[in-house]
Design a protein around this motif. Sequence first.
Motif, PDB file in Angstrom:
ATOM      1  N   ILE A  62      54.714  51.144  37.699  1.00 55.99           N
ATOM      2  CA  ILE A  62      54.070  51.991  39.037  1.00 55.99           C
ATOM      3  C   ILE A  62      52.593  51.102  39.260  1.00 55.99           C
ATOM      4  O   ILE A  62      52.605  50.138  39.825  1.00 55.99           O
ATOM      5  N   SER A  63      52.010  50.802  38.164  1.00 54.35           N
ATOM      6  CA  SER A  63      50.882  50.350  37.956  1.00 54.35           C
ATOM      7  C   SER A  63      51.234  48.679  38.562  1.00 54.35           C
ATOM      8  O   SER A  63      49.859  47.915  39.103  1.00 54.35           O
ATOM      9  N   LEU A  64      52.043  47.879  37.707  1.00 51.35           N
ATOM     10  CA  LEU A  64      52.235  46.517  38.015  1.00 51.35           C
ATOM     11  C   LEU A  64      52.354  46.608  39.525  1.00 51.35           C
ATOM     12  O   LEU A  64      52.589  45.498  40.437  1.00 51.35           O
ATOM     13  N   ALA A  65      54.161  47.661  40.142  1.00 56.59           N
ATOM     14  CA  ALA A  65      54.650  47.218  40.799  1.00 56.59           C
ATOM     15  C   ALA A  65      53.688  47.300  42.222  1.00 56.59           C
ATOM     16  O   ALA A  65      54.263  46.660  43.459  1.00 56.59           O
ATOM     17  N   GLU A  66      52.913  48.534  42.542  1.00 59.04           N
ATOM     18  CA  GLU A  66      52.418  49.461  43.347  1.00 59.04           C
ATOM     19  C   GLU A  66      50.552  48.684  42.769  1.00 59.04           C
ATOM     20  O   GLU A  66      50.034  49.311  44.287  1.00 59.04           O
ATOM     21  N   ILE A  67      50.121  48.471  42.035  1.00 64.36           N
ATOM     22  CA  ILE A  67      48.955  48.020  42.708  1.00 64.36           C
ATOM     23  C   ILE A  67      48.900  46.868  42.226  1.00 64.36           C
ATOM     24  O   ILE A  67      47.468  45.938  43.069  1.00 64.36           O
ATOM     25  N   VAL A  68      49.145  46.417  40.536  1.00 70.11           N
ATOM     26  CA  VAL A  68      48.613  44.805  40.794  1.00 70.11           C
ATOM     27  C   VAL A  68      49.207  43.777  41.141  1.00 70.11           C
ATOM     28  O   VAL A  68      48.697  42.718  41.719  1.00 70.11           O
ATOM     29  N   MET A  69      50.166  43.656  41.472  1.00 75.23           N
ATOM     30  CA  MET A  69      51.353  42.950  42.556  1.00 75.23           C
ATOM     31  C   MET A  69      50.549  42.623  43.893  1.00 75.23           C
ATOM     32  O   MET A  69      50.654  41.751  44.674  1.00 75.23           O
ATOM     33  N   PRO A  70      50.741  43.686  44.784  1.00 74.21           N
ATOM     34  CA  PRO A  70      49.622  43.799  45.693  1.00 74.21           C
ATOM     35  C   PRO A  70      48.728  43.120  46.172  1.00 74.21           C
ATOM     36  O   PRO A  70      48.406  42.250  46.529  1.00 74.21           O
ATOM     37  N   ASN A  71      47.662  44.304  44.756  1.00 74.47           N
ATOM     38  CA  ASN A  71      46.258  43.531  44.610  1.00 74.47           C
ATOM     39  C   ASN A  71      46.596  41.684  45.059  1.00 74.47           C
ATOM     40  O   ASN A  71      45.434  40.940  45.423  1.00 74.47           O
ATOM     41  N   HIS A  72      47.435  41.439  43.840  1.00 75.65           N
ATOM     42  CA  HIS A  72      47.615  39.965  43.409  1.00 75.65           C
ATOM     43  C   HIS A  72      48.095  38.849  44.636  1.00 75.65           C
ATOM     44  O   HIS A  72      47.507  37.785  44.941  1.00 75.65           O
ATOM     45  N   ALA A  73      49.014  39.311  45.794  1.00 79.05           N
ATOM     46  CA  ALA A  73      49.310  38.810  46.505  1.00 79.05           C
ATOM     47  C   ALA A  73      48.832  39.020  47.661  1.00 79.05           C
ATOM     48  O   ALA A  73      48.224  38.598  48.665  1.00 79.05           O
ATOM     49  N   GLU A  74      47.407  40.033  47.797  1.00 77.43           N
ATOM     50  CA  GLU A  74      46.237  39.717  48.728  1.00 77.43           C
ATOM     51  C   GLU A  74      45.549  39.375  49.048  1.00 77.43           C
ATOM     52  O   GLU A  74      44.819  37.945  49.898  1.00 77.43           O
ATOM     53  N   LEU A  75      45.144  38.857  47.543  1.00 72.26           N
ATOM     54  CA  LEU A  75      43.704  37.773  46.911  1.00 72.26           C
ATOM     55  C   LEU A  75      44.865  35.652  47.383  1.00 72.26           C
ATOM     56  O   LEU A  75      44.102  35.610  47.631  1.00 72.26           O
ATOM     57  N   VAL A  76      45.849  35.630  47.320  1.00 69.64           N
ATOM     58  CA  VAL A  76      46.213  34.710  47.242  1.00 69.64           C
ATOM     59  C   VAL A  76      46.280  34.543  48.426  1.00 69.64           C
ATOM     60  O   VAL A  76      46.164  33.463  49.330  1.00 69.64           O
TER      61      VAL A  76
END
Length: 216
Positions: A62-76
């Motif tokens: 959940i942390s990877l799919a719902e937090i880390v990856m969305p945060n990464h996508a937003e920053l990129v």
Amino acid sequence: MAEEEQRSEGGDDGQADVLTPADYERYVAEQNEHSARLGEATLRVIEHPYHELKFHSDNIRISLAEIVMPNHAELVGLLSTAPWDQRPVNDYMESVHRSLHNYVASVYSLRKHVETIFDRRAKVIPEDEDPLRAAWKAKKAELAEEPENFFVFDLRTYIQHYAIAPIGHSTRGGQVDGVLRLTATEVIVSTKAMRRLHGLNTKTKAMLAGRDDIDL
């Protein structure tokens, strides 16, 4: 017909069944006993080592799919749309600071969660019999080949213990069809500021060596 209806509502003597106080107490006692057994069984499941491992594994997913990856996508997404002249730079940089903070914090949290899980797994599954540990070691070795991964953790340490991220906005110009135009716009990290941080990873130091700044 009326007599048949009367008999269907009562017992053999035509009288309705009556719940006595003794019957009610017996019913309540049975229900309490059943609830107690159910509670004990539930507790055994929750406290089982493998149930705990699954719980933590689900949290990583959940942390990877719902937090880390969305945060990464937003920053990129933000970094790929650095302003030329469409938006005020100050507003843009505020968004980058917030997004960068969220990303590095979530990456660090995910890393600590994974480490905690493997510490717990070692108490249940011998390390040499744990297929996930071998995969994790291989992944760590792969990540260790990229100095940018160490830079992210050092940047997170800088933000947490020193100051806000040492980033800025930079534009470059050049001749395009004989006309001077902006040719690049990017967010940069001050390497001078990063070098103030004690305990920089050696790979981060090598990455920063001889450079005034790097493209985030």
